[in-house]
Design a protein around this motif. Structure first.
Motif, PDB file in Angstrom:
ATOM      1  N   LEU A 180      15.480   9.313   6.200  1.00  0.00           N
ATOM      2  CA  LEU A 180      14.544   9.340   5.121  1.00  0.00           C
ATOM      3  C   LEU A 180      13.437   9.811   4.860  1.00  0.00           C
ATOM      4  O   LEU A 180      13.588  11.166   3.455  1.00  0.00           O
ATOM      5  CB  LEU A 180      14.556   8.174   4.510  1.00  0.00           C
ATOM      6  N   ALA A 181      12.944  10.114   5.627  1.00  0.00           N
ATOM      7  CA  ALA A 181      11.234  11.148   5.430  1.00  0.00           C
ATOM      8  C   ALA A 181      11.895  12.988   5.241  1.00  0.00           C
ATOM      9  O   ALA A 181      10.636  12.979   4.252  1.00  0.00           O
ATOM     10  CB  ALA A 181      10.778  10.637   6.774  1.00  0.00           C
ATOM     11  N   LEU A 182      12.853  13.051   5.711  1.00  0.00           N
ATOM     12  CA  LEU A 182      12.823  14.565   6.361  1.00  0.00           C
ATOM     13  C   LEU A 182      13.441  15.224   4.426  1.00  0.00           C
ATOM     14  O   LEU A 182      13.484  15.699   3.767  1.00  0.00           O
ATOM     15  CB  LEU A 182      13.756  14.631   6.918  1.00  0.00           C
ATOM     16  N   GLY A 183      13.908  13.443   3.676  1.00  0.00           N
ATOM     17  CA  GLY A 183      14.150  14.152   2.347  1.00  0.00           C
ATOM     18  C   GLY A 183      16.060  14.107   1.888  1.00  0.00           C
ATOM     19  O   GLY A 183      16.191  13.591   0.739  1.00  0.00           O
ATOM     20  N   GLU A 184      16.428  13.627   3.352  1.00  0.00           N
ATOM     21  CA  GLU A 184      18.259  13.855   3.189  1.00  0.00           C
ATOM     22  C   GLU A 184      18.506  12.204   2.475  1.00  0.00           C
ATOM     23  O   GLU A 184      17.877  10.985   2.108  1.00  0.00           O
ATOM     24  CB  GLU A 184      19.027  13.536   4.699  1.00  0.00           C
ATOM     25  N   GLU A 185      20.232  12.925   1.665  1.00  0.00           N
ATOM     26  CA  GLU A 185      20.186  12.113   0.706  1.00  0.00           C
ATOM     27  C   GLU A 185      21.018  10.501   1.246  1.00  0.00           C
ATOM     28  O   GLU A 185      21.377  10.607   2.769  1.00  0.00           O
ATOM     29  CB  GLU A 185      20.955  12.717  -0.157  1.00  0.00           C
ATOM     30  N   LEU A 186      20.598   9.046   0.878  1.00  0.00           N
ATOM     31  CA  LEU A 186      20.623   8.018   1.570  1.00  0.00           C
ATOM     32  C   LEU A 186      22.075   8.547   3.096  1.00  0.00           C
ATOM     33  O   LEU A 186      22.186   7.687   3.750  1.00  0.00           O
ATOM     34  CB  LEU A 186      21.075   7.034   0.981  1.00  0.00           C
ATOM     35  N   THR A 187      23.711   8.029   1.766  1.00  0.00           N
ATOM     36  CA  THR A 187      24.819   8.413   2.432  1.00  0.00           C
ATOM     37  C   THR A 187      24.668   9.416   4.335  1.00  0.00           C
ATOM     38  O   THR A 187      25.676   9.266   4.502  1.00  0.00           O
ATOM     39  CB  THR A 187      26.109   8.866   1.867  1.00  0.00           C
ATOM     40  N   SER A 188      24.367  10.492   3.093  1.00  0.00           N
ATOM     41  CA  SER A 188      24.706  11.345   4.523  1.00  0.00           C
ATOM     42  C   SER A 188      23.379  11.150   5.082  1.00  0.00           C
ATOM     43  O   SER A 188      23.542  11.604   6.869  1.00  0.00           O
ATOM     44  CB  SER A 188      23.344  13.389   3.937  1.00  0.00           C
ATOM     45  N   ALA A 189      22.660  10.656   4.707  1.00  0.00           N
ATOM     46  CA  ALA A 189      21.215  10.123   6.442  1.00  0.00           C
ATOM     47  C   ALA A 189      21.879   9.544   7.152  1.00  0.00           C
ATOM     48  O   ALA A 189      21.721   8.960   8.460  1.00  0.00           O
ATOM     49  CB  ALA A 189      19.608  10.026   5.638  1.00  0.00           C
ATOM     50  N   VAL A 190      22.676   8.135   6.670  1.00  0.00           N
ATOM     51  CA  VAL A 190      23.423   7.221   7.057  1.00  0.00           C
ATOM     52  C   VAL A 190      24.393   8.029   8.728  1.00  0.00           C
ATOM     53  O   VAL A 190      24.315   7.340   9.339  1.00  0.00           O
ATOM     54  CB  VAL A 190      23.464   6.023   6.328  1.00  0.00           C
ATOM     55  N   ARG A 191      24.870   9.085   7.881  1.00  0.00           N
ATOM     56  CA  ARG A 191      26.406   9.672   8.106  1.00  0.00           C
ATOM     57  C   ARG A 191      25.968  10.975  10.046  1.00  0.00           C
ATOM     58  O   ARG A 191      25.623  10.073  10.702  1.00  0.00           O
ATOM     59  CB  ARG A 191      26.647  10.384   8.098  1.00  0.00           C
ATOM     60  N   SER A 192      24.352  10.708   9.103  1.00  0.00           N
ATOM     61  CA  SER A 192      23.546  12.028  10.327  1.00  0.00           C
ATOM     62  C   SER A 192      23.100  10.560  11.553  1.00  0.00           C
ATOM     63  O   SER A 192      22.785  10.924  12.517  1.00  0.00           O
ATOM     64  CB  SER A 192      22.284  12.514   9.843  1.00  0.00           C
ATOM     65  N   ALA A 193      22.465   9.311  10.960  1.00  0.00           N
ATOM     66  CA  ALA A 193      21.921   9.190  11.956  1.00  0.00           C
ATOM     67  C   ALA A 193      22.783   7.881  12.759  1.00  0.00           C
ATOM     68  O   ALA A 193      22.742   7.974  14.416  1.00  0.00           O
ATOM     69  CB  ALA A 193      21.283   7.701  11.487  1.00  0.00           C
ATOM     70  N   LEU A 194      23.887   7.672  11.824  1.00  0.00           N
ATOM     71  CA  LEU A 194      25.101   7.510  13.207  1.00  0.00           C
ATOM     72  C   LEU A 194      25.756   8.474  14.162  1.00  0.00           C
ATOM     73  O   LEU A 194      26.300   7.749  15.126  1.00  0.00           O
ATOM     74  CB  LEU A 194      26.061   6.945  12.267  1.00  0.00           C
ATOM     75  N   ASP A 195      26.364   9.293  13.726  1.00  0.00           N
ATOM     76  CA  ASP A 195      26.234  10.318  14.531  1.00  0.00           C
ATOM     77  C   ASP A 195      25.355  10.989  15.665  1.00  0.00           C
ATOM     78  O   ASP A 195      26.285  10.728  17.456  1.00  0.00           O
ATOM     79  CB  ASP A 195      26.683  12.294  13.306  1.00  0.00           C
ATOM     80  N   ARG A 249       0.840  -1.348  -0.135  1.00  0.00           N
ATOM     81  CA  ARG A 249       0.177   0.560  -0.095  1.00  0.00           C
ATOM     82  C   ARG A 249       0.792   1.468   0.070  1.00  0.00           C
ATOM     83  O   ARG A 249       0.146   2.170  -0.028  1.00  0.00           O
ATOM     84  CB  ARG A 249      -0.605  -0.281   1.059  1.00  0.00           C
ATOM     85  N   LEU A 250       1.679   1.068  -0.050  1.00  0.00           N
ATOM     86  CA  LEU A 250       3.457   2.289  -0.153  1.00  0.00           C
ATOM     87  C   LEU A 250       4.472   2.370  -1.125  1.00  0.00           C
ATOM     88  O   LEU A 250       5.309   2.171  -0.815  1.00  0.00           O
ATOM     89  CB  LEU A 250       3.704   2.446   1.475  1.00  0.00           C
ATOM     90  N   PRO A 251       3.962   2.048  -2.307  1.00  0.00           N
ATOM     91  CA  PRO A 251       4.630   2.281  -3.045  1.00  0.00           C
ATOM     92  C   PRO A 251       5.979   3.045  -3.179  1.00  0.00           C
ATOM     93  O   PRO A 251       5.201   4.882  -2.958  1.00  0.00           O
ATOM     94  CB  PRO A 251       5.024   1.954  -4.085  1.00  0.00           C
ATOM     95  N   GLY A 252       6.800   2.876  -3.114  1.00  0.00           N
ATOM     96  CA  GLY A 252       7.716   4.431  -3.545  1.00  0.00           C
ATOM     97  C   GLY A 252       8.169   4.728  -2.076  1.00  0.00           C
ATOM     98  O   GLY A 252       9.101   6.159  -1.599  1.00  0.00           O
ATOM     99  N   VAL A 253       7.735   4.130  -0.871  1.00  0.00           N
ATOM    100  CA  VAL A 253       8.380   4.696   0.340  1.00  0.00           C
ATOM    101  C   VAL A 253       9.064   4.106   0.950  1.00  0.00           C
ATOM    102  O   VAL A 253       9.270   2.987   0.862  1.00  0.00           O
ATOM    103  CB  VAL A 253       6.965   4.597   1.606  1.00  0.00           C
ATOM    104  N   PRO A 254      10.019   5.229   0.711  1.00  0.00           N
ATOM    105  CA  PRO A 254      11.676   4.658   2.236  1.00  0.00           C
ATOM    106  C   PRO A 254      11.148   3.530   2.850  1.00  0.00           C
ATOM    107  O   PRO A 254      10.505   3.947   3.884  1.00  0.00           O
ATOM    108  CB  PRO A 254      12.814   5.709   2.342  1.00  0.00           C
ATOM    109  N   LEU A 255      12.207   2.286   2.882  1.00  0.00           N
ATOM    110  CA  LEU A 255      11.461   1.591   4.212  1.00  0.00           C
ATOM    111  C   LEU A 255      13.278   0.913   4.568  1.00  0.00           C
ATOM    112  O   LEU A 255      14.326   0.332   3.837  1.00  0.00           O
ATOM    113  CB  LEU A 255      10.990   0.327   3.312  1.00  0.00           C
ATOM    114  N   VAL A 256      12.957   1.175   6.004  1.00  0.00           N
ATOM    115  CA  VAL A 256      14.796   1.324   6.217  1.00  0.00           C
ATOM    116  C   VAL A 256      13.996  -0.602   7.373  1.00  0.00           C
ATOM    117  O   VAL A 256      13.279  -0.039   8.328  1.00  0.00           O
ATOM    118  CB  VAL A 256      14.542   1.840   7.557  1.00  0.00           C
TER     119      VAL A 256
END
Ligand code: PLP
Length: 287
Positions: free
Chosen positions: A245-260, A123-130
């Protein structure tokens, strides 16, 4: 402010509206992240971790319960996976009402729940899934039946944007009991587009977190190892990443932000019980 205005302001606040004394602003909602996770009554992991980590990214968490657990900060002693109908009903109610900007998966607990998540994602095509492939509690107790890891890899990884296993989880998913992160990634990348294998469970002085992408690119994120072991660190990381990712951050940057962000929550962790530390995900001065 006139009494009538004050009353309007209070009522509007209850409905989540932001009011200035001069004019009513159009309220723009924070991105909504649907969390499909288990409940941990200690409050260290599971849905509570998801909600706190998402609040800290300025996102709104929509928590759907997949399972109940009996546990403290030391270990888990029991769990019960909810019926498929209950989980579908919760998620469908939210999806019909709120704009879902990303989905975060935590404890699923059974192969049937993996299939239920697939129904929800249809029901959520295209929605990022972690996908946080939760298989065990930090204390070692199982949080799913034996075949859940296999079902996650075969069924959920293909529809996921990224999975965030720690190295022991990656070894189970890759069926390589002694495998290095690189070897596990080689085995898992045919199933999933991006894989973040975290190194928190090792014993080197630095923690090596490795992001592998199916296009062949790779990014290493190194941070200082903090003393102690933590309850809910994986939930914190995956939720923060889903929020980014929900905020629209690009994946690699989002990973860095989440790890920090996750590293800071571990640095500031508390010891509320007799077992593992609990990450401090929100500032103390929320009042
Ligand atoms: N989800 C639930 C409901 C849990 O109880 C736990 C651990 O106890 C986890 C997820 C995984 O926790 P961690 O983030 O420590 O891997």
């Amino acid at each position: 402010m006139a009494v009538a205005d004050r009353r309007t302001t209070a009522a509007s606040r209850q409905r989540g509206l932001v009011i200035s004394s001069h004019a009513m602003k159009n309220f723009t909602s924070r991105p909504v992240v649907l969390c499909l996770s288990g409940h941990d009554p200690s409050g260290g992991a599971g849905l509570q971790a998801d909600i706190e980590a998402l609040l800290a990214q300025a996102c709104h968490a929509a928590p759907t319960v997949t399972a109940l657990t009996v546990q403290d900060t030391v270990n888990v002693s029991d769990f019960r996976v909810l019926d498929r109908e209950w989980v579908l009903a919760q998620a469908n109610a939210v999806i019909a009402d709120l704009p879902i900007a990303a989905v975060k998966l935590g404890m699923l607990g059974s192969v049937e729940m993996v299939e239920t998540v697939l129904e929800i994602m249809a029901r959520l095509p295209g929605v990022p899934l972690v996908c946080d492939p939760v298989l065990r509690a930090g204390g070692g107790g199982a949080l799913g039946k034996e075949d859940v890891g296999y079902a996650m890899r075969e069924r959920l990884f293909p529809v996921s944007t990224i999975a965030t296993p720690n190295l022991p989880e990656a070894r189970i998913l890759a069926e390589l009991p002694e495998g290095s992160a690189d070897e596990c990634a080689e085995r898992l990348l045919p199933h999933i587009r991006h894989l973040l294998i975290t190194g928190g469970h090792g014993d080197e002085s630095e923690v090596h977190n490795r992001l592998y992408c199916r296009d062949g690119s790779r990014h290493d994120f190194t941070c200082a190892r903090l003393p102690g072991s933590y309850h809910g660190s994986g939930c914190t990381l995956a939720s923060a990443l889903a929020g980014r990712l929900a905020l629209g951050e690009e994946l690699t940057s989002a990973v860095r932000s989440a790890l920090d962000y996750t590293w800071r929550t571990l640095r500031d962790a508390e010891a509320p019980g007799h077992g593992q530390y609990v990450p401090r995900r929100l500032p103390l001065d929320l009042a």
